[in-house]
Design a protein around this motif. Structure first.
Motif, mmCIF file in Angstrom:
data_model
loop_
_atom_site.group_PDB
_atom_site.id
_atom_site.type_symbol
_atom_site.label_atom_id
_atom_site.label_comp_id
_atom_site.label_asym_id
_atom_site.label_seq_id
_atom_site.Cartn_x
_atom_site.Cartn_y
_atom_site.Cartn_z
ATOM 1 N N UNK A 62 21.044 -9.744 3.639
ATOM 2 C CA UNK A 62 20.241 -8.792 4.407
ATOM 3 C C UNK A 62 19.386 -7.945 3.458
ATOM 4 N N UNK A 63 19.930 -7.643 2.284
ATOM 5 C CA UNK A 63 19.153 -6.933 1.270
ATOM 6 C C UNK A 63 18.032 -7.786 0.720
ATOM 7 N N UNK A 64 18.299 -9.078 0.594
ATOM 8 C CA UNK A 64 17.271 -10.009 0.137
ATOM 9 C C UNK A 64 16.107 -10.031 1.138
ATOM 10 N N UNK A 65 16.433 -9.982 2.431
ATOM 11 C CA UNK A 65 15.381 -9.918 3.448
ATOM 12 C C UNK A 65 14.547 -8.658 3.306
ATOM 13 N N UNK A 66 15.225 -7.531 3.080
ATOM 14 C CA UNK A 66 14.540 -6.251 2.855
ATOM 15 C C UNK A 66 13.623 -6.367 1.642
ATOM 16 N N UNK A 67 14.114 -6.990 0.590
ATOM 17 C CA UNK A 67 13.356 -7.058 -0.667
ATOM 18 C C UNK A 67 12.174 -8.020 -0.576
ATOM 19 N N UNK A 68 12.334 -9.130 0.153
ATOM 20 C CA UNK A 68 11.362 -10.213 0.004
ATOM 21 C C UNK A 68 10.626 -10.641 1.275
ATOM 22 N N UNK A 69 11.245 -10.551 2.441
ATOM 23 C CA UNK A 69 10.597 -11.207 3.595
ATOM 24 C C UNK A 69 10.445 -10.369 4.863
ATOM 25 N N UNK A 70 11.290 -9.376 5.094
ATOM 26 C CA UNK A 70 11.335 -8.761 6.426
ATOM 27 C C UNK A 70 10.428 -7.536 6.527
ATOM 28 N N UNK A 71 9.705 -7.441 7.640
ATOM 29 C CA UNK A 71 8.783 -6.324 7.813
ATOM 30 C C UNK A 71 8.217 -6.329 9.236
ATOM 31 N N UNK A 72 8.416 -5.227 9.940
ATOM 32 C CA UNK A 72 7.774 -5.105 11.259
ATOM 33 C C UNK A 72 6.271 -4.887 11.051
ATOM 34 N N UNK A 73 5.472 -5.569 11.859
ATOM 35 C CA UNK A 73 4.011 -5.385 11.768
ATOM 36 C C UNK A 73 3.504 -4.870 13.107
ATOM 37 N N UNK A 74 2.900 -3.695 13.092
ATOM 38 C CA UNK A 74 2.270 -3.137 14.288
ATOM 39 C C UNK A 74 0.759 -3.296 14.165
ATOM 40 N N UNK A 75 0.163 -3.792 15.222
ATOM 41 C CA UNK A 75 -1.290 -3.975 15.238
ATOM 42 C C UNK A 75 -1.978 -2.615 15.206
ATOM 43 N N UNK A 76 -2.887 -2.442 14.247
ATOM 44 C CA UNK A 76 -3.480 -1.118 14.089
ATOM 45 C C UNK A 76 -4.387 -0.758 15.264
ATOM 46 N N UNK A 77 -4.958 -1.769 15.925
ATOM 47 C CA UNK A 77 -5.911 -1.469 17.000
ATOM 48 C C UNK A 77 -5.221 -1.150 18.319
ATOM 49 N N UNK A 107 27.991 -2.862 0.417
ATOM 50 C CA UNK A 107 27.679 -4.235 0.011
ATOM 51 C C UNK A 107 26.189 -4.531 0.152
ATOM 52 N N UNK A 108 25.506 -3.709 0.937
ATOM 53 C CA UNK A 108 24.093 -3.954 1.254
ATOM 54 C C UNK A 108 23.165 -3.029 0.461
ATOM 55 N N UNK A 109 23.628 -1.827 0.158
ATOM 56 C CA UNK A 109 22.741 -0.757 -0.330
ATOM 57 C C UNK A 109 21.964 -1.137 -1.599
ATOM 58 N N UNK A 110 22.608 -1.635 -2.664
ATOM 59 C CA UNK A 110 21.821 -1.897 -3.884
ATOM 60 C C UNK A 110 21.220 -3.302 -3.944
ATOM 61 N N UNK A 111 21.473 -4.134 -2.949
ATOM 62 C CA UNK A 111 21.117 -5.561 -3.066
ATOM 63 C C UNK A 111 19.622 -5.761 -3.287
ATOM 64 N N UNK A 112 18.799 -5.087 -2.486
ATOM 65 C CA UNK A 112 17.344 -5.280 -2.598
ATOM 66 C C UNK A 112 16.847 -4.795 -3.954
ATOM 67 N N UNK A 113 17.370 -3.655 -4.398
ATOM 68 C CA UNK A 113 16.841 -3.066 -5.635
ATOM 69 C C UNK A 113 17.220 -3.894 -6.851
ATOM 70 N N UNK A 114 18.401 -4.513 -6.842
ATOM 71 C CA UNK A 114 18.755 -5.389 -7.967
ATOM 72 C C UNK A 114 17.724 -6.507 -8.082
ATOM 73 N N UNK A 131 6.407 -1.594 -3.546
ATOM 74 C CA UNK A 131 6.397 -1.743 -2.097
ATOM 75 C C UNK A 131 7.216 -2.957 -1.678
ATOM 76 N N UNK A 132 8.118 -2.746 -0.738
ATOM 77 C CA UNK A 132 8.900 -3.850 -0.179
ATOM 78 C C UNK A 132 8.334 -4.184 1.205
ATOM 79 N N UNK A 133 8.482 -5.448 1.643
ATOM 80 C CA UNK A 133 9.025 -6.583 0.910
ATOM 81 C C UNK A 133 8.030 -7.128 -0.107
ATOM 82 N N UNK A 134 8.581 -7.693 -1.172
ATOM 83 C CA UNK A 134 7.736 -8.260 -2.230
ATOM 84 C C UNK A 134 7.361 -9.691 -1.801
ATOM 85 N N UNK A 135 6.352 -9.764 -0.947
ATOM 86 C CA UNK A 135 5.890 -11.056 -0.439
ATOM 87 C C UNK A 135 5.006 -11.725 -1.487
ATOM 88 N N UNK A 136 4.758 -13.038 -1.344
ATOM 89 C CA UNK A 136 3.802 -13.677 -2.246
ATOM 90 C C UNK A 136 2.475 -12.921 -2.285
#
Lengths: 324, 762
Positions: free
Chosen positions: B658-673, B721-728, B743-748
């Motif tokens: 779940x931390x890996x998702x926070x770090x690399x892939x997960x992100x809510x996207x709200x349409x600005x318009x 178990x989750x708290x430091x996972x993304x930062x490591x 800035x997270x997530x660190x996407x390509x």
């Protein structure tokens, strides 16, 4: 929630085509895309015409001309695992293996993979966008990190298929069956760019069904590959990708196809990159020139400029892989 | 003689009879598969979503499609005549004017509020024979909206001209400043100072089971089956909403498909099911669709954190100063936590300011250590940067600053802290020093290693009651109010009984999470479930054991002190000692059951019992594509005693992914318009897959043998178990390629841009 619809399963192609001529019908192959579209109300359907009763649409067989015929109802998993395809049309095998997830590859079909609707989140979501007849593209000034950097006009989708760019690179043809018989179209001409018509993705007419894909015999010294960059390891469409097919004779490139995925509303063939290869040895300098040419003229939107280096990288890596 | 015989004084709460800590354990700590594993994997477990009651109807909810709008008119005429439709509920329906979300001066909204403050707010509901009919009818309800200006970008919400979420504005309370010492003096004394601004994403809970309730009335008594983390908390809120006595409301939550904090509070769908069921005289199920859960079932708020840190040459921290802000959504809750800035490391001079912002989006809910992973993302990257500046090993710098007291709590000592051991033993197990020494490759695939420490700040509620019943045949009932979110609570608690009472775990039936048949347990959240309930269960089992031994002593004419329990029998001490199975105890045969009630013992006075962690990650970064592969992770966790090594590992690996998702892939996207969420589904919202999970994950429990925290020696695990996972992972990315992923997530996309900027800078 899935809306209600009628369901028919004809046992002859003629009957299927006849059923599909009625308004409000949709062809149902693997259903992995269709049912999602219906559930998300992307478009309505009164009747689904199943193609599962047509065994002649399934299977991979050699053609008399030394190519392969792939029935449209052949599953993506079959394409990914077929030894002849892996041996002679590697780009296609790799592209099929990169599709979605094992479950979806087992259920999804090659024809469906070519005919799937765009994944643009405005098109799929609760937005009345241009492609759905709303007259407005929400992506062009909106959340467009996954949208196109080539060929956008009125609509800025990317073509979602992995097998399509591979098949375009392999000079595939598709057979379309309709009420008046069938016609054969080069796959490259099968896809409709938004500049021609932003409400459709293919030349399929109402009542027409894609029945088979034919890949011709590979050129002399053929080698091909598909490189896909994505945001996660499975169940994800390409952020950027490249299908490359080459014929190399006497150490020089004689034949080249470079087709980008995740780049444009259609599989995006780049003749300039092909020209940069033809007649040259496939060395680092040639590869770099072709990769540069592949992304020349890209027109990124606000949030997708990252795609340009990714596409360049995909072309470079695909060509490098073919060099070894 | 009464069949029920217990003496709370001898076994239950109260410090006087606190049992001695366990020495070597036989069952606790073992690798025991879940007691309900077969039911869960075979599909025979009935989750709330699976529940079918005779005559049950299905509800569907009409939701506002706009980020901000006022309902002008609702026309239900067509929906009411549709096939299978039994009833339609709106804010005008009798009994539906229920206040919702408390503000300082009263309720802020209603169950069906005509003023819709975010996409997805509830407008009306339909009950029909099938779920499909209900959803068709919900779509046929015609609602006329007046669309209103909105703000969904927290960076813009505090501008004077920003559309207001509530009349009083978009600032929730006033920014809160906490100060210790003198930060200016601290920075002046520092040999190195670092300041950076970080951004974290809105992460969604996405539990496997969606949010769902089934409501059934029997006269004025209501039973609700709910996919919830706490049946008692839901009962109180539900009774309050419906103005019913607590005794008239029963909440049941047996099999449960995850919550991550999103199932702690009462959902509107639960009340809607209850209202429709009462009106229609039939049970009603209200299940959210996956898409609805993204809009209305909570989220982890994004954070913007500016953090400045100073340290001496030797790594000793001299000052930490931070500003943290985040959006709570449209209704009050908390978006940020600076706890770790205040307490993870010894630092004499600390100042932080926290700001909670209202926007036109779904309300946040607690999500696996609320605020902690985001704060950790900032703190542990800044600490890493300080180490780099000072030329210190990141582990060494952290070890220089290990506290044994809670500076945020008047320097109250910890009952134990394994933080230093997590770092040192974790580093050894990971091969940290060797990995850091490895030369960086020059090609496009670069490897790097990173470490992050973390702590969790909650030690658990004070109260829980458990009942253990030994039946005449030697089988056992364990009765606990605790919910098992899928983490193995039932298994761990059964193991406590097995340990204490000498019965095999498969002889123990667990009855749980039902307000009618079990006693109070706090909600399963805050990493408290095991540490709050295990002591109560242990006390109850000890009380049953006391009675067993008393009965056996009479029967065998031996002193109690010569007797023990083992393998379902009383055993007389000494070689070849007599063995009497429980089923052959005459006193038990007469009474038919022995009952022990146990309560949690009080927290240790003046001390804190908190868990700590240090996690290590190795990544491979493709500098061309921006792809990050997490190759391996080692999680060193001080959560006290390991109650079950299998469920322990599961918690840790789940927390890491779940931390890996926070770090690399997960992100809510709200349409600005439009302010609408564009990725409210499981394809566009990218939870990591198995292919993204680390190929190698190792869990290293660090047990400080804490005899003070409670009577079982266990501390919390789910959150640390989750708290430091993304930062490591972030620190490993920096080690690999030399750019700081602020800035997270660190996407390509982000990483390619960072690398390009680095190249431009040369």
């Amino acid at each position: 929630m899935l809306p209600s619809f009628a369901y028919v399963r004809p046992t002859t192609l003629k009957a299927a085509v006849a059923a599909l001529a009625a308004p409000g019908t949709r062809a149902h192959a693997g259903g992995t895309d269709l049912l999602g579209c219906l559930r998300d109300r992307v478009f309505p359907a009164d009747t689904l015409v199943s193609l599962a009763g047509l065994p002649e649409l399934v299977g991979v067989t050699p053609t008399a001309e030394g190519g392969l015929r792939l029935g449209a109802m052949t599953t993506v998993a079959t394409v990914a695992g077929h030894p002849d395809i892996a041996a002679r049309y590697r780009a296609l095998a790799e592209a099929a293996a990169a599709v979605a997830s094992p479950q979806l590859r087992n259920q999804g079909t090659l024809g469906g993979n070519l005919c799937q609707r765009p994944r643009c989140w405005y098109f799929r979501g609760d937005f009345h966008c241009a492609r759905k007849g709303g007259g407005k593209c929400f992506a062009v000034d909106g959340e467009n990190r996954y949208h196109c950097v080539f060929g956008g006009e009125t609509c800025f989708i990317v073509h979602p298929s992995d097998t399509a760019p591979a098949l375009v690179a392999l000079d595939a043809l598709v057979r379309l069956a309709g009420a008046g018989g069938s016609r054969v179209v080069p796959l490259e001409k099968f896809f409709v760019p938004p500049s021609a018509d932003f409400t459709r993705e293919t030349v399929l007419e109402p009542g027409e069904v894609l029945t088979e894909v034919v890949v011709p015999a590979p050129p002399a010294g053929a080698r091909s590959t598909y490189r896909k960059v994505r945001a996660r390891g499975a169940w994800d469409f390409a952020l950027a990708g490249a299908a490359v097919s080459l014929g190399i004779e006497g150490g020089r490139v004689k034949h080249a196809r470079v087709v980008l995925s995740g780049a444009a509303p259609i599989p995006w063939r780049v003749p300039a990159a092909e020209q940069a290869l033809i007649g040259h040895r496939l060395d680092g300098a040639t590869i770099a020139r072709a990769a540069d040419a592949a992304v020349a003229g890209a027109e990124p939107l606000a949030d997708n400029a990252y795609k340009v280096p990714l596409l360049r990288c995909a072309v470079e890596e695909a060509l490098t892989a073919l060099n070894s | 003689m009464s069949p029920v015989c217990f003496a709370p004084d001898s076994g239950g709460g109260g410090g006087a009879s606190t049992p001695a800590p366990w020495g070597e354990t036989k069952v606790v700590g073992a690798r025991l598969p879940r007691v309900d594993a077969y039911e869960r994997v075979s599909g025979s477990a009935v989750y709330t979503l699976d529940l079918q009651l005779p005559g049950m109807l299905h509800a569907a909810i009409v939701r506002c499609p706009h980020a901000h709008a006022r309902v002008k008119r609702i026309d239900t005429a067509k929906a009411e005549t549709m096939p299978g439709v039994r009833g339609v509920l709106t804010g005008e329906s009798p009994g539906a004017a229920i206040p919702w979300y408390q503000g300082r001066e009263g309720p802020l909204s209603l169950l069906f509020d005509p003023h819709c403050r975010h996409e997805g707010e509830e407008v009306a509901a339909v009950a029909a024979d099938t779920a499909l009919q209900a959803h068709d009818a919900a779509r046929a309800v015609v609602v006329e909206y007046e669309e209103l200006p909105f703000v969904v970008d927290p960076d813009k919400a505090l501008a004077p001209d920003a559309p207001k979420v509530h009349d009083w504005g978009n600032l929730l309370g006033q920014p809160r400043v906490t100060t210790r010492g003198d930060v200016a003096a601290g920075f002046a004394a520092a040999d190195a100072v670092v300041e950076m601004t970080f951004r974290t994403p809105v992460q969604m809970h996405t539990p496997m089971e969606v949010h769902v309730s089934v409501a059934q009335w029997d006269g004025d008594r209501l039973t609700v089956w709910d996919s919830t983390q706490g049946v008692y908390a839901i009962r109180e809120a539900l009774a309050g909403a419906l103005k019913l006595p607590l005794a008239s409301v029963r909440v049941v939550g047996h099999y449960m498909g995850g919550g991550f904090g999103s199932k702690l509070e009462l959902g509107k769908y639960t009340v809607i099911a209850a209202l429709l069921a009462r009106r229609l005289g039939r049970p009603v199920k209200a299940a959210l669709t996956r898409e609805e859960t993204f809009l209305v079932a909570g989220n982890r708020p994004s954070n913007v954190i500016t953090l400045k840190a100073g340290a001496k040459r030797d790594g000793a921290l001299t000052a930490l100063e931070a500003r943290l802000s985040g959006p709570v959504g449209a209704y009050p809750t908390s978006a940020v936590s600076a706890y770790q800035i205040g307490d993870l490391y010894t630092c004499p001079n600390v100042k932080f300011e926290t700001t909670n912002i209202l926007i036109h989006a779904g309300k946040a809910r607690p999500f696996r250590a609320p605020g902690f992973p985001s704060c950790n993302w900032a703190l542990e990257q800044v600490v890493d940067t300080l180490a780099e500046k000072l030329g210190l090993d990141p582990v060494e710098l952290r070890l220089k600053n290990i506290p044994t007291v809670s500076q945020l709590n008047d320097n109250a000592p910890y009952t134990s802290t394994g933080l230093a051991r997590c770092l040192t033993e974790g580093a050894v197990a990971f091969g940290w020093t060797e990995a850091r020494r490895r030369p960086k490759t020059a090609g496009h695939l670069r490897r790097g290693v990173g470490v992050a420490a973390g702590m969790w700040g909650y030690g658990g509620d004070p109260n829980a009651t458990a009942i253990v019943t030994l039946y005449a045949d030697g089988s056992v009932n364990l009765n606990t109010g605790a919910s098992d979110l899928g983490t193995g609570t039932k298994t761990v608690l059964a193991m406590v009984v097995a340990e204490e009472l000498g019965v095999a775990p498969d002889r123990i039936q667990v009855e749980h999470a039902d307000t009618a048949t079990t006693k109070f347990a706090p909600s399963s959240g805050g990493s408290q479930t095991v540490l709050v309930n295990s002591p109560a269960v242990r006390a109850a089992a000890i009380e049953v054991k006391r009675q067993v031994l008393e009965i056996a002593a009479r029967q065998l004419d031996k002193p109690v002190g010569d007797l023990a329990v083992a393998d379902g029998a009383v055993v007389v001490a000494g070689a070849g000692g007599k063995r009497v199975p429980f089923s052959e105890l005459k006193g038990l045969g007469e009474r038919r059951m022995l009952v022990g009630v146990g309560m949690r013992h009080p927290h240790p006075e003046g001390k804190l019992a908190l868990p700590f962690a240090a996690q290590f990650a190795e990544v491979e970064v493709d500098t061309r594509s921006g792809a990050v592969r997490v190759l391996r992770v080692l999680a060193a966790q001080d959560s006290g005693r390991v109650m079950n090594r299998l469920t322990f590992n599961n918690q840790v690996f789940g927390g890491v992914v779940q931390g890996l998702g926070f770090a690399l892939t997960e992100e809510r996207v709200l349409d600005r318009a439009t302010g609408k969420m564009v990725n409210a589904n499981w394809h566009d919202y990218k939870v990591p897959t198995m292919l993204d999970s680390p190929a190698e994950a190792e869990c290293l429990p660090i047990d400080p043998h804490d005899t003070e925290c409670n009577t079982v020696g266990a501390k919390g695990l789910g959150e640390p178990a989750h708290i430091p996972a993304a930062t490591a992972i972030a620190n490993a990315i920096h080690d690999a390629v030399g750019v700081r992923p602020l800035e997270a997530p660190v996407t390509p996309a982000r990483l390619v841009a960072l690398l390009a900027a680095q190249e431009r800078k040369g």
